[in-house]
Design a protein around this motif. Sequence first.
Motif, PDB file in Angstrom:
ATOM      1  N   LYS A  99       0.868  -1.174   0.000  1.00 20.27           N
ATOM      2  CA  LYS A  99       0.000   0.000   0.000  1.00 20.27           C
ATOM      3  C   LYS A  99       0.909   1.229   0.000  1.00 20.27           C
ATOM      4  N   SER A 100       0.766   2.068  -1.002  1.00 17.25           N
ATOM      5  CA  SER A 100       1.699   3.179  -1.175  1.00 17.25           C
ATOM      6  C   SER A 100       1.560   4.225  -0.079  1.00 17.25           C
ATOM      7  N   GLY A 101       2.599   5.013   0.083  1.00 15.58           N
ATOM      8  CA  GLY A 101       2.571   6.126   1.021  1.00 15.58           C
ATOM      9  C   GLY A 101       1.856   7.320   0.425  1.00 15.58           C
ATOM     10  N   GLY A 102       1.813   8.394   1.175  1.00 12.57           N
ATOM     11  CA  GLY A 102       1.105   9.578   0.688  1.00 12.57           C
ATOM     12  C   GLY A 102       1.219  10.727   1.654  1.00 12.57           C
ATOM     13  N   ALA A 103       0.224  11.591   1.654  1.00 12.73           N
ATOM     14  CA  ALA A 103       0.244  12.785   2.498  1.00 12.73           C
ATOM     15  C   ALA A 103      -1.141  13.045   3.044  1.00 12.73           C
ATOM     16  N   ASN A 104      -1.177  13.568   4.263  1.00 11.37           N
ATOM     17  CA  ASN A 104      -2.432  13.958   4.886  1.00 11.37           C
ATOM     18  C   ASN A 104      -2.922  15.280   4.324  1.00 11.37           C
ATOM     19  N   ALA A 105      -4.219  15.497   4.466  1.00  9.61           N
ATOM     20  CA  ALA A 105      -4.825  16.698   3.884  1.00  9.61           C
ATOM     21  C   ALA A 105      -4.649  17.928   4.776  1.00  9.61           C
ATOM     22  N   ILE A 106      -4.447  17.716   6.083  1.00  7.40           N
ATOM     23  CA  ILE A 106      -4.472  18.845   7.014  1.00  7.40           C
ATOM     24  C   ILE A 106      -3.254  18.791   7.928  1.00  7.40           C
ATOM     25  N   SER A 107      -2.696  19.977   8.191  1.00  2.00           N
ATOM     26  CA  SER A 107      -1.639  20.122   9.174  1.00  2.00           C
ATOM     27  C   SER A 107      -1.705  21.551   9.707  1.00  2.00           C
ATOM     28  N   PHE A 108      -1.337  21.731  10.977  1.00  2.00           N
ATOM     29  CA  PHE A 108      -1.301  23.084  11.543  1.00  2.00           C
ATOM     30  C   PHE A 108      -0.008  23.805  11.189  1.00  2.00           C
ATOM     31  N   THR A 109       1.049  23.033  10.893  1.00  2.00           N
ATOM     32  CA  THR A 109       2.367  23.643  10.704  1.00  2.00           C
ATOM     33  C   THR A 109       3.033  23.258   9.389  1.00  2.00           C
ATOM     34  N   GLY A 110       2.439  22.323   8.640  1.00  2.00           N
ATOM     35  CA  GLY A 110       3.097  21.822   7.443  1.00  2.00           C
ATOM     36  C   GLY A 110       4.020  20.659   7.734  1.00  2.00           C
ATOM     37  N   GLU A 111       4.125  20.266   9.006  1.00  2.00           N
ATOM     38  CA  GLU A 111       4.953  19.129   9.389  1.00  2.00           C
ATOM     39  C   GLU A 111       4.096  17.861   9.487  1.00  2.00           C
ATOM     40  N   ASP A 112       4.759  16.717   9.486  1.00  2.00           N
ATOM     41  CA  ASP A 112       4.093  15.419   9.644  1.00  2.00           C
ATOM     42  C   ASP A 112       2.989  15.198   8.616  1.00  2.00           C
ATOM     43  N   LEU A 113       3.188  15.719   7.419  1.00  2.00           N
ATOM     44  CA  LEU A 113       2.192  15.518   6.374  1.00  2.00           C
ATOM     45  C   LEU A 113       2.330  14.150   5.721  1.00  2.00           C
ATOM     46  N   GLU A 114       3.571  13.689   5.542  1.00  2.00           N
ATOM     47  CA  GLU A 114       3.796  12.459   4.782  1.00  2.00           C
ATOM     48  C   GLU A 114       3.727  11.218   5.663  1.00  2.00           C
ATOM     49  N   TYR A 115       3.335  10.113   5.048  1.00  2.00           N
ATOM     50  CA  TYR A 115       3.424   8.803   5.666  1.00  2.00           C
ATOM     51  C   TYR A 115       3.981   7.829   4.639  1.00  2.00           C
ATOM     52  N   GLU A 116       4.593   6.753   5.129  1.00  2.00           N
ATOM     53  CA  GLU A 116       5.354   5.844   4.282  1.00  2.00           C
ATOM     54  C   GLU A 116       4.516   4.643   3.840  1.00  2.00           C
ATOM     55  N   PRO A 117       4.993   3.896   2.834  1.00  2.00           N
ATOM     56  CA  PRO A 117       4.228   2.744   2.353  1.00  2.00           C
ATOM     57  C   PRO A 117       4.153   1.632   3.397  1.00  2.00           C
ATOM     58  N   GLU A 118       3.146   0.781   3.241  1.00  2.00           N
ATOM     59  CA  GLU A 118       2.911  -0.362   4.119  1.00  2.00           C
ATOM     60  C   GLU A 118       3.126  -1.648   3.325  1.00  2.00           C
ATOM     61  N   ILE A 119       3.809  -2.605   3.947  1.00  2.00           N
ATOM     62  CA  ILE A 119       4.047  -3.899   3.325  1.00  2.00           C
ATOM     63  C   ILE A 119       3.374  -4.974   4.184  1.00  2.00           C
ATOM     64  N   ALA A 120       2.604  -5.855   3.560  1.00  2.00           N
ATOM     65  CA  ALA A 120       1.932  -6.942   4.278  1.00  2.00           C
ATOM     66  C   ALA A 120       2.339  -8.282   3.667  1.00  2.00           C
ATOM     67  N   THR A 121       2.719  -9.219   4.531  1.00  2.00           N
ATOM     68  CA  THR A 121       3.072 -10.567   4.113  1.00  2.00           C
ATOM     69  C   THR A 121       2.068 -11.537   4.714  1.00  2.00           C
ATOM     70  N   SER A 122       1.452 -12.352   3.869  1.00  2.00           N
ATOM     71  CA  SER A 122       0.340 -13.196   4.294  1.00  2.00           C
ATOM     72  C   SER A 122       0.625 -14.671   4.008  1.00  2.00           C
ATOM     73  N   THR A 123       0.256 -15.533   4.971  1.00  2.00           N
ATOM     74  CA  THR A 123       0.333 -16.975   4.803  1.00  2.00           C
ATOM     75  C   THR A 123      -1.015 -17.579   5.189  1.00  2.00           C
ATOM     76  N   GLU A 124      -1.558 -18.453   4.352  1.00  2.00           N
ATOM     77  CA  GLU A 124      -2.845 -19.087   4.608  1.00  2.00           C
ATOM     78  C   GLU A 124      -2.741 -20.593   4.408  1.00  2.00           C
ATOM     79  N   LEU A 125      -3.490 -21.319   5.207  1.00  2.00           N
ATOM     80  CA  LEU A 125      -3.625 -22.760   5.047  1.00  2.00           C
ATOM     81  C   LEU A 125      -5.091 -23.092   5.239  1.00  2.00           C
ATOM     82  N   GLY A 126      -5.696 -23.753   4.247  1.00  2.00           N
ATOM     83  CA  GLY A 126      -7.140 -23.947   4.331  1.00  2.00           C
ATOM     84  C   GLY A 126      -7.604 -25.263   3.756  1.00  2.00           C
ATOM     85  N   ILE A 127      -8.870 -25.531   4.002  1.00  2.00           N
ATOM     86  CA  ILE A 127      -9.506 -26.748   3.509  1.00  2.00           C
ATOM     87  C   ILE A 127     -10.913 -26.422   3.047  1.00  2.00           C
ATOM     88  N   LYS A 128     -11.336 -27.021   1.937  1.00  2.00           N
ATOM     89  CA  LYS A 128     -12.707 -26.927   1.436  1.00  2.00           C
ATOM     90  C   LYS A 128     -13.212 -28.357   1.288  1.00  2.00           C
TER      91      LYS A 128
END
Length: 336
Positions: A99-128
């Motif tokens: 999930k890519s990073g981006g920027a928030n819409a609102i800040s009081f000072t212009g700081e802490d606007l950006e956030y970094e991408p998220e990486i998820a690793t998934s393992t599943e084991l199932g039966i039908k």
Amino acid sequence: QRNRTFAAFGQLTWDINTHWSITPGLRFNNEQKRITSIGVSSCPSKSATQDCLVQTIVSANDYEVDIHRRESNISPKLSAMYHHHDDLRVFATWSRGFKSGGANAISFTGEDLEYEPEIATSTELGIKSHWFDRTLSINATAYRMDFDDLQVLAFNGGFFDVSNAGAAYSTGLELDSQWLTPYEPLTLNTSLGYLEAKYKRYDNAPAPVSEGLNERQDLAGKTLAFAPKWSATVSPMLEYSLFGLDLNLGFNIRYQDDQFTDTDLDENTRVKAHTIYSAHLRVSPHAGHWNLVIGAKNLTDKRVLNQSLDTALFPGVYLVNQQPGRTLYAGIGLDF
């Protein structure tokens, strides 16, 4: 904000033999974002005082920030399935998501606007599976997901913004079944879910506003919001034919364990465990040209919170949303 995204993805299935098959997949993603964020105070007194009242109260500064982000990611997947026979299949899947990073819409000072991408690793084991001449179907999946730089929406004392929470995981079991009972008119559908979702690292998490504005806490080992440990549904259904009419009578019992609905795990945002009962009756002729449905949701009129969270710009005030109480409904359908 202006985004440009390029992606290529695909997968194939290889039947190794009559019992085994594997499915590899791959996705390539490239995103470019250009974000211009401007915050300017505006009030009649600014020309004389240089500052607005609200600007002074929240320690805000005028700002203009240009942000350029370019991110590329390759997300692989590999799945294997064993076909014992038509009534039993076992599968295992490993995959990685982005999930890519981006920027928030609102800040009081212009700081802490950006956030970094998220990486998820998934393992599943199932039966039908199907059992007893296909009168009983059982599906089950055990899973584990690990998140790096988990993106979370959190209250920062003035409003909500997205930040990264270090690392977290969720692991659990999902089970669902359908039973065509020996009493032919009765079908029983059930589902059961168990979930453990916790932070592995989150040492700069927002603390409940009762501990003070801009206070922080370490949530390592604590639960994520919106993560009830147990959830379950039981849905019996009866079908009869009477006087040329098809009657379908259904019930639904839904249980959900307690959970928090805000990232800071404030006790005021805890939704208690609860059970909701619903029912419906559907009537239609054998020809099926019309149908009549009447029903009730939340039969016991149980009052349950859907969400409780802090209110932007008003620390200590909570915005609470309640699930609907008892609801009666009816409907007529015509087929042409």
